[in-house]
Design a protein around this motif. Structure first.
Motif, PDB file in Angstrom:
ATOM      1  N   LYS A 105      32.512  41.351  78.653  1.00 33.19           N
ATOM      2  CA  LYS A 105      32.243  40.299  77.843  1.00 33.19           C
ATOM      3  C   LYS A 105      31.451  40.309  76.510  1.00 33.19           C
ATOM      4  O   LYS A 105      29.910  41.056  76.821  1.00 33.19           O
ATOM      5  N   LYS A 106      31.934  39.491  75.361  1.00 30.96           N
ATOM      6  CA  LYS A 106      30.416  39.755  74.572  1.00 30.96           C
ATOM      7  C   LYS A 106      29.192  39.258  74.567  1.00 30.96           C
ATOM      8  O   LYS A 106      29.302  38.007  74.911  1.00 30.96           O
ATOM      9  N   GLY A 107      28.183  40.138  73.685  1.00 33.78           N
ATOM     10  CA  GLY A 107      26.922  39.491  74.038  1.00 33.78           C
ATOM     11  C   GLY A 107      26.411  39.639  75.620  1.00 33.78           C
ATOM     12  O   GLY A 107      25.081  39.211  75.669  1.00 33.78           O
ATOM     13  N   ASP A 108      27.024  40.054  76.409  1.00 34.84           N
ATOM     14  CA  ASP A 108      26.446  39.993  78.197  1.00 34.84           C
ATOM     15  C   ASP A 108      26.612  41.433  78.303  1.00 34.84           C
ATOM     16  O   ASP A 108      26.059  41.059  79.514  1.00 34.84           O
ATOM     17  N   PHE A 109      27.405  41.918  77.895  1.00 32.82           N
ATOM     18  CA  PHE A 109      27.740  43.725  78.171  1.00 32.82           C
ATOM     19  C   PHE A 109      27.994  44.113  80.082  1.00 32.82           C
ATOM     20  O   PHE A 109      27.532  45.004  80.271  1.00 32.82           O
ATOM     21  N   ARG A 110      28.905  42.678  80.478  1.00 31.86           N
ATOM     22  CA  ARG A 110      29.142  42.966  81.668  1.00 31.86           C
ATOM     23  C   ARG A 110      30.819  43.688  81.459  1.00 31.86           C
ATOM     24  O   ARG A 110      31.058  42.993  80.617  1.00 31.86           O
ATOM     25  N   ILE A 111      31.002  44.448  82.552  1.00 33.27           N
ATOM     26  CA  ILE A 111      32.106  44.877  82.271  1.00 33.27           C
ATOM     27  C   ILE A 111      33.394  43.498  82.892  1.00 33.27           C
ATOM     28  O   ILE A 111      33.109  43.294  84.365  1.00 33.27           O
ATOM     29  N   GLU A 112      34.417  43.121  82.289  1.00 31.88           N
ATOM     30  CA  GLU A 112      35.267  41.892  83.200  1.00 31.88           C
ATOM     31  C   GLU A 112      36.541  42.088  83.676  1.00 31.88           C
ATOM     32  O   GLU A 112      37.245  41.740  84.722  1.00 31.88           O
ATOM     33  N   PHE A 113      36.978  43.233  82.276  1.00 30.89           N
ATOM     34  CA  PHE A 113      38.700  44.064  82.420  1.00 30.89           C
ATOM     35  C   PHE A 113      38.152  45.049  82.990  1.00 30.89           C
ATOM     36  O   PHE A 113      37.693  46.138  82.129  1.00 30.89           O
ATOM     37  N   CYS A 114      38.784  45.761  83.819  1.00 35.07           N
ATOM     38  CA  CYS A 114      39.264  47.271  83.824  1.00 35.07           C
ATOM     39  C   CYS A 114      40.374  47.917  84.087  1.00 35.07           C
ATOM     40  O   CYS A 114      40.957  46.875  84.998  1.00 35.07           O
ATOM     41  N   SER A 115      41.269  48.976  83.576  1.00 34.48           N
ATOM     42  CA  SER A 115      42.221  49.310  84.308  1.00 34.48           C
ATOM     43  C   SER A 115      42.265  50.568  85.713  1.00 34.48           C
ATOM     44  O   SER A 115      41.351  50.733  85.673  1.00 34.48           O
ATOM     45  N   ALA A 116      43.300  50.086  86.189  1.00 36.07           N
ATOM     46  CA  ALA A 116      42.441  50.654  87.626  1.00 36.07           C
ATOM     47  C   ALA A 116      42.242  52.230  87.706  1.00 36.07           C
ATOM     48  O   ALA A 116      42.432  53.484  88.334  1.00 36.07           O
ATOM     49  N   ASN A 117      43.050  52.605  86.815  1.00 34.36           N
ATOM     50  CA  ASN A 117      42.986  54.469  87.015  1.00 34.36           C
ATOM     51  C   ASN A 117      41.989  54.836  86.034  1.00 34.36           C
ATOM     52  O   ASN A 117      40.967  55.920  85.580  1.00 34.36           O
ATOM     53  N   GLY A 173      39.874  37.608  72.914  1.00 29.75           N
ATOM     54  CA  GLY A 173      39.022  36.242  73.145  1.00 29.75           C
ATOM     55  C   GLY A 173      37.423  36.703  73.215  1.00 29.75           C
ATOM     56  O   GLY A 173      37.290  37.204  72.399  1.00 29.75           O
ATOM     57  N   ASP A 174      37.229  36.425  73.944  1.00 26.62           N
ATOM     58  CA  ASP A 174      35.581  36.605  74.390  1.00 26.62           C
ATOM     59  C   ASP A 174      35.195  37.933  75.099  1.00 26.62           C
ATOM     60  O   ASP A 174      34.483  38.493  75.374  1.00 26.62           O
ATOM     61  N   ASN A 175      35.985  39.146  74.382  1.00 25.35           N
ATOM     62  CA  ASN A 175      36.113  40.736  74.997  1.00 25.35           C
ATOM     63  C   ASN A 175      36.522  41.529  74.050  1.00 25.35           C
ATOM     64  O   ASN A 175      36.833  41.056  73.517  1.00 25.35           O
TER      65      ASN A 175
END
Ligand code: BLA
Length: 511
Positions: free
Chosen positions: A33-45, A106-108
């Motif tokens: 997430k931009k500006g937030d630096f939290r991981i919002e998406f990741c791949s399962a691998n 988008g926001d990411n």
């Protein structure tokens, strides 16, 4: 296992290929997430590469899960207003160097991390590549020559088994206009492929993202996960248009399997914001290309694109010059010869000004002909038709039968025509003719069967066979170029003026 839901299509264009909800497994993806630096998406691998699975990453601040130096490096990228996806960026995690491509969706901020295929960072020699291209550019005469050179060079840079330059026509059917291939492979040169092989949303995506890598067609898609949805199906909301790892349309995978291809790389060739063609690379085994080599291949694409319109204009210009020369010769004869009708009609320049195979004039009840023309009766009938259908007008066509069905019997002489009527009335006029040019199109598989419906009548699939299917185009001539049409029109105008002048002078002489 994943994405079964999205392949129930009723047409190819409706497949949302930019949000597949999965990626290819030769790298992993993080969406922050931009500006937030939290991981919002990741791949399962992720665990396969960095030991930490999605449960350890999703929802966390990057500073909490990555070494400080790497986290702050990333944060500085994520803060940039405009992210340049070509910018070299290496991330070291878990003792491994990853080539990292960064872009915004988008926001990411999306990071796609791929281990270097051979473990090392190999920079291509851009100086040598550029110098080679300049020398190719100087020695190749036409656009096709240049395409051939670029295909050869791209194959030598990348090592794919086959590299093709694929050019679209107006309907987005495509043709292989140059090919460089491993010697034991059969050639695809000059083969034509229907527009349905690359549906419209795929073409639009390739305009926005000029590089498409498919590393192994037998891959297992890796689902994308997000904080509030860790279902194994994959999250379909993240737009992967600009991603390098984006999972591939299952229909296209089937297509490549039917073709027997193992891996591909495709580079867009743009002209005026439109897709002019593609550099299409095939490998018959899996192939992962290092990022910098991909950029070298992309550079070949830019090199070629920079030359397309220059060469096309130069080729048109050369033809235009010949046409102008012939026009000047014809006008000279018109003005300097007493029996100008007869003289014109013996002169080769009258044909050359329109690159015609025949020409004729009907004036004052008489026919004057030059080159290859139909028998008089047919020619008179043609003048009669044209001057009635286009009184005080001009017309040009490369498919005379379309407007005049009786032309079927004379296509040997007149499949295409440029006609100008004359104001002296009756059926008076002048015309240039082109004979039929029978063209055989080598379709790679029957284009009418390019899209197959499965038993359930819903799911689509590509054709199984690419066996050559010949379409024979008859009753058409080569199309008339602008320069030829213009020269014909200038000559007709001058002829008309000249005739008027003669008529007036003759009347004066009588008085
Ligand atoms: C994508 N189809 C493509 C691509 C090419 C072709 C080059 C780009 C992806 C890649 O690099 O492989 C087609 N490939 C060709 C052609 C040649 C070649 C013509 O090598 C000639 C030598 N395809 C079908 C049907 C559908 C379809 C019936 O045949 C739809 C129902 C779809 N093709 C399809 C889709 C994509 C595609 C959806 C996008 C794939 C993606 O990027 O995810």
């Amino acid at each position: 296992i994943v994405n079964r839901d999205i392949v129930n299509l009723t047409n190819c264009e409706s497949e949302p290929i930019h949000i597949p909800g999965s990626i290819q497994p030769h790298g992993f993806l993080l969406g922050i997430k931009k500006g937030d630096f939290r991981i919002e998406f990741c791949s399962a691998n992720t665990a396969d590469f960095i030991g930490a699975g999605p449960e350890k990453l999703l929802g966390k601040y990057i500073a909490k899960v990555f070494p400080e130096e790497q986290a702050s490096l990333f944060a500085s990228y994520a803060n940039e207003e405009v992210i340049d996806p070509a910018k070299p960026f290496v991330f070291i995690l878990h003792g491994t160097s990853f080539n990292t491509t960064v872009h915004q969706s988008g926001d990411n901020v999306i990071m796609e991390l791929e281990p270097f295929p051979d473990g090392t960072l190999q920079l291509p020699n851009l100086y040598t590549q550029t110098r080679n291209f300049v020398s190719i550019m100087e020695k190749s005469t036409g656009l096709l020559d240049l395409c051939q050179e670029v295909a050869d060079e791209t194959r030598s840079i990348t090592g794919y088994d086959r590299v093709m330059i694929y050019r679209f026509d107006e309907q987005y059917n495509g043709e292989v206009i140059a090919e460089s291939r491993r010697e034991d492979l059969v050639s695809f040169a000059n083969q034509k492929y229907p527009h349905t092989d690359i549906p419209v949303q795929a073409r639009e995506l390739y305009i926005r993202n000029p590089l498409r890598v498919i590393a192994d067609i037998n891959y297992q898609p890796v689902p994308l996960l997000t904080i509030d949805d860790s279902s194994a199906k994959g999250n379909h909301s993240l737009d992967l248009s600009l991603s390098i790892l984006r999972s591939v349309s299952p229909i296209h995978i089937e297509y490549l399997k039917n073709m027997g291809v193992g891996a591909t790389l495709t580079i867009s060739l743009l002209q005026n914001q439109k897709l002019w063609g593609l550099i299409t690379c095939h490998h018959y085994a899996p192939k992962i290309l290092p990022h910098y080599t991909r950029l070298s291949a992309l550079l070949q694409g830019h090199f070629l694109t920079s030359q397309i319109s220059v060469r096309e204009v130069a080729e048109e210009y050369k033809i235009g010059e010949e046409v102008d020369k012939a026009l000047v010769e014809s006008l000279t004869i018109l003005h300097q010869t007493e029996n100008f009708m007869e003289a014109c009609y013996e002169s080769a320049s009258l044909l050359k000004l329109a690159n015609a195979t025949g020409a004729a004039i009907y004036y004052d009840g008489k026919l004057y002909t030059n080159g290859l023309v139909p028998p008089d009766a047919d020619l008179l009938a043609l003048f009669s038709f044209l001057s009635n259908a286009y009184p005080n007008q001009s017309v040009e066509t490369d498919n005379l039968i379309d407007i005049y069905p009786a032309a079927r019997d004379i296509s040997k002489y007149a499949a295409g025509v440029v006609f100008h009527s004359m104001i002296s009335g009756g059926n008076d006029g002048i015309l240039w003719l082109r004979q039929e040019k029978v063209e055989t199109i080598k379709w790679a598989g029957n284009p009418d069967k390019a899209v197959l419906k499965n038993e359930d009548g819903n799911r689509l699939s590509p054709r199984k066979s690419f066996e050559l299917w010949a379409e024979i185009v008859k009753d058409k001539s080569m199309p008339w170029r602008k320069s030829e049409i213009n020269a014909a029109s200038s000559f007709s105008y001058a002829l008309q003026k000249h005739i008027n002048y003669r008529v007036i002078r003759a009347q004066e002489d009588q008085n």
